[in-house]
Write an enzyme that holds these catalytic residues in place. Sequence first.
Site, short mmCIF file in Angstrom:
data_model
loop_
_atom_site.label_atom_id
_atom_site.label_comp_id
_atom_site.label_asym_id
_atom_site.label_seq_id
_atom_site.Cartn_x
_atom_site.Cartn_y
_atom_site.Cartn_z
N CYS A 165 91.52 56.66 93.31
CA CYS A 165 90.42 57.25 92.54
C CYS A 165 89.49 56.16 92.00
O CYS A 165 88.27 56.32 91.99
CB CYS A 165 90.98 58.05 91.37
SG CYS A 165 92.23 59.24 91.83
C1 BEZ Z 1 95.76 57.06 93.52
O1 BEZ Z 1 94.63 57.43 93.26
O2 BEZ Z 1 95.97 56.09 94.23
C2 BEZ Z 1 96.93 57.77 92.94
C3 BEZ Z 1 96.76 59.04 92.44
C4 BEZ Z 1 97.84 59.70 91.90
C5 BEZ Z 1 99.05 59.08 91.84
C6 BEZ Z 1 99.22 57.82 92.32
C7 BEZ Z 1 98.15 57.16 92.87
#
Ligand code: BEZ
Length: 179
Positions: free
Chosen positions: A55
């Site tokens: 994200c």
């Molecule tokens: C990520 O955006 O990489 C992510 C999202 C949720 C849990 C773990 C990682």
Amino acid sequence: MLGRKVPAVTFRTRVRDESVGGSNPFRWQDVASDDYFAGKRVVLFSLPGAFTPTCSTYQLPDFEKLAPEFRALGIDEIYCISVNDAFVMNAWGKSQGLESVKLIPDGSGEFTRKMGMLVAKDNLGFGMRSWRYAAVVNNGVVEQWFEEEGYSDNCDSDPYGISSPQNILAALRSQKIAA
Ligand code: BEZ
């Protein structure tokens, strides 16, 4: 979700207000779904958590960089929503130096639940969060829907592609050509 109206909820945001005084001059401001969605064509994208790697490294910065291209295709606003409170979302926005994308704190998960996108992420110690999805929302009605595959609780992977800004831009461009 296509053709459905987004849920009517009240978001509890924190806004800067110098009249509050002190070193941290912020106050609560309630914002209704209609305030965000009425009379506008927007892209909404939802993700599992502020500050998480995909994200923060790809999805949010890429939407920010590509904002002018969305505008050129008739998108008035780009909103990023997450099941995180306003303090966390504000800190994330500041760390990302956002100018175009607006963050919506869905701290209680009410909007995400009513969108049918709330999932357990207890396997990561996160509790209830959003499945990754995006939508083009026109005057509060879902016009286009981009949901990552494999919607499930405690998913051991984090699919990302369908809800990417690049994929949504490609869809908007191909519709423009077809129209
Ligand atoms: C990520 O955006 O990489 C992510 C999202 C949720 C849990 C773990 C990682």
